[in-house]
Write a protein that holds these residues in place. Sequence first.
Motif, PDB file in Angstrom:
ATOM      1  N   ALA A  21      -2.835   3.026  -6.427  1.00 20.64           N
ATOM      2  CA  ALA A  21      -2.165   2.667  -5.175  1.00 20.64           C
ATOM      3  C   ALA A  21      -1.655   1.237  -5.217  1.00 20.64           C
ATOM      4  CB  ALA A  21      -3.117   2.863  -4.000  1.00 20.64           C
ATOM      5  N   ASN A  65       2.300   0.235  -4.869  1.00 27.19           N
ATOM      6  CA  ASN A  65       2.775  -0.607  -3.780  1.00 27.19           C
ATOM      7  C   ASN A  65       3.528  -1.826  -4.293  1.00 27.19           C
ATOM      8  OD1 ASN A  65       1.838   0.964  -1.665  1.00 27.19           O
ATOM      9  ND2 ASN A  65      -0.187   0.014  -1.654  1.00 27.19           N
ATOM     10  N   SER A  86      -1.241   1.300   5.146  1.00 26.36           N
ATOM     11  CA  SER A  86      -1.175   2.266   4.053  1.00 26.36           C
ATOM     12  C   SER A  86       0.274   2.621   3.770  1.00 26.36           C
ATOM     13  CB  SER A  86      -1.954   3.537   4.415  1.00 26.36           C
ATOM     14  OG  SER A  86      -3.297   3.224   4.707  1.00 26.36           O
ATOM     15  N   ARG A  87       0.527   3.024   2.535  1.00 29.28           N
ATOM     16  CA  ARG A  87       1.891   3.361   2.154  1.00 29.28           C
ATOM     17  C   ARG A  87       2.317   4.677   2.802  1.00 29.28           C
ATOM     18  NH1 ARG A  87       4.390   4.417  -3.882  1.00 29.28           N
ATOM     19  NH2 ARG A  87       6.539   3.884  -3.370  1.00 29.28           N
ATOM     20  N   ALA A 115       2.702  -2.052   3.693  1.00 30.80           N
ATOM     21  CA  ALA A 115       1.920  -1.840   2.470  1.00 30.80           C
ATOM     22  C   ALA A 115       2.485  -2.667   1.319  1.00 30.80           C
ATOM     23  CB  ALA A 115       1.919  -0.357   2.108  1.00 30.80           C
TER      24      ALA A 115
END
Length: 653
Positions: free
Chosen positions: A8, A12, A73-74, A100
């Motif tokens: 993650a 990002n 959060s993405r 994010a």
Amino acid sequence: MTIKILPARLANQIAAGEVVERPASVVKELVENSLDSGATRIDIDIEKGGAKLIRVRDNGKGIVKDELGLALSRHATSKIHTLDDLEAIISLGFRGEALASISSVSRLTMTSRPATQEQAWSAYSEGREMQVKLQPTAHPIGTTVEVLDLFFNTPARRKFLRTEKTEFAHIDELLKRIALSRFDVTINLKHNSKLVKQYRASKTDAQMEKRIAAVCGSAFVRNMLKIELEHQGLKLHGWITTPEGARQQSDLQYCYVNGRMMRDKLINHAIRQSYETSLRPDQFATYVLFIELDPHQVDVNVHPAKHEVRFHQARLVHDFIYQALSDALAQSAHIEQPVQTASAFHVEPQPSASHHEQVNVENKVTNRASQQEYRAIESTPSYPGKSDYTEHRDKVREANPRSEWQESRPMSKPRVTERYSEPAPTKQEVKAYQELLQTPEVVPQVQPNHMRTQDAVSEQVEFEAVEALGKAINVVQGRYLVMADKQGTRLVNLARAEWLRVNGQLSTHEGRLKSQPLLVPLSLKLEETLLETAEAIQSTLDAFGIELKTRGNKSLMVMAVPQPLRQQNLQQLVPDLLSYAALCQSVAKSLSHAELAKWLSDHITQVKSDYTLSEAIQIVGDIEHLWQGRLPLSDQTFVRPVDFSATIAALEL
């Protein structure tokens, strides 16, 4: 190589490469989030050009505690939920990547309190770990996002930042664009704890003008014209400037589509084309324009930075913008009395007192163009070439009256601009072609004044030669212009003058007409005979700037047309033109340039039912400029001498 799913954090940071180009990009995303939340006040604090600190505080709706962590959060967003939402986006943000991505390359703290909570909560996220920590804090209703040490964990990106002054200049320019898009929002900007810009919320026209002046300068306000137009679900409003407000660089060009800042190629092309005949190549138009349309008719998800959009009806939007701006610029030339240049109807250096009074009355009563128009072919007297093709008039395109387009209202009186860029003729040139126009005087045998009959008067008028038009005096019945000099008085048919103006614009005496490419080429399905005709007369069409391209067996593409045809209904005009050319070929007659110019003039000329004096002067000035001493003064459908013998005889009784 083994295929793996990216962590993650790494995903990002890759996304941050698109979203976060520089500190101004962060400010853009955060301020747009504030606007989407319904904020009416936004405070931006910047330190070290944004590299050290970016803080954006608003009084919007806020975020509840349970969603603070999720907001970082993405692909997390409250703005779209289904595919239908994506096809009709009305918010500025919608992808859910900004927060994010920003938090992955900085130390981000987001504090928020909605009206439903008594306690505010703060969420903290730091680059590599991406772990969100929540803690209670004090904060009014709204949200504050604080971004510290941008690119602290990506040195390769940080070294590409420019100087503090340059980065802050980008932020300042960004907020100018946002300030023009939302007059109802107060925006305050600080740099290194010093208040730099303050844009107060504007509700009245005067307050709006102050904000425009603060962003665009006083010169923009002095020369600006207000645009308000609506047509077929499209709405265009805002401000443009007359050519006097043009600049040497494109730094005052602000355009918005449904409130979103835009640098779209289609829009820029339409605006640039509307100014084409008004500006020099080294000049740039200045404007603040807002385009509003149904969100279903525009796709905003076609550019990584959302700077461009895709319109479902691109041609309609393009022509709508072009028409609106062209009409506004043309009307601005009639706000004041046009400057009298040296021409055939301005021979006398000093106008009479009655003429001054008439001009003043005309300017006070009617200084704007009437919107009622009708076809010139149906309203003007017969003239050569009109009756030859009467059987085809049912096929002729019915021009849309300008009344369908609401009139653009200028906010201030701009200086008068010349319609054509070529210089006006000098006094020597005027004298030369006036002498050229002189013909031997024909003196008919008539009876003395007190015994003159009506037949004798009519006979003299019929054979009396018109040598020059003279000076404009007055408009009679809204359709005829009275002109006079020492030799006599004449009456000019303004409907015929309109035809001569169009015909002069289509003249190929000076060479090939300049083509204006269509942004979206027009595709026509035609019969094979018409396609063959198009190929046969291609050289003639090229001389008029009409570029046609055959595609397939029954398809023809219209690529470009000259300026007089730019606003016409080409879908009907081009087939009618080819049908006329085919008719000429069927009788073994070649289509000359003069005949084609005459046919086009017959089919596109539009006249009005009521002209003002200033409009009439403009028309006569245009045709004198275009025809350069070749005006058909012997054409009695255009100009006739006025004989006052009967009136004088009645007065002498």
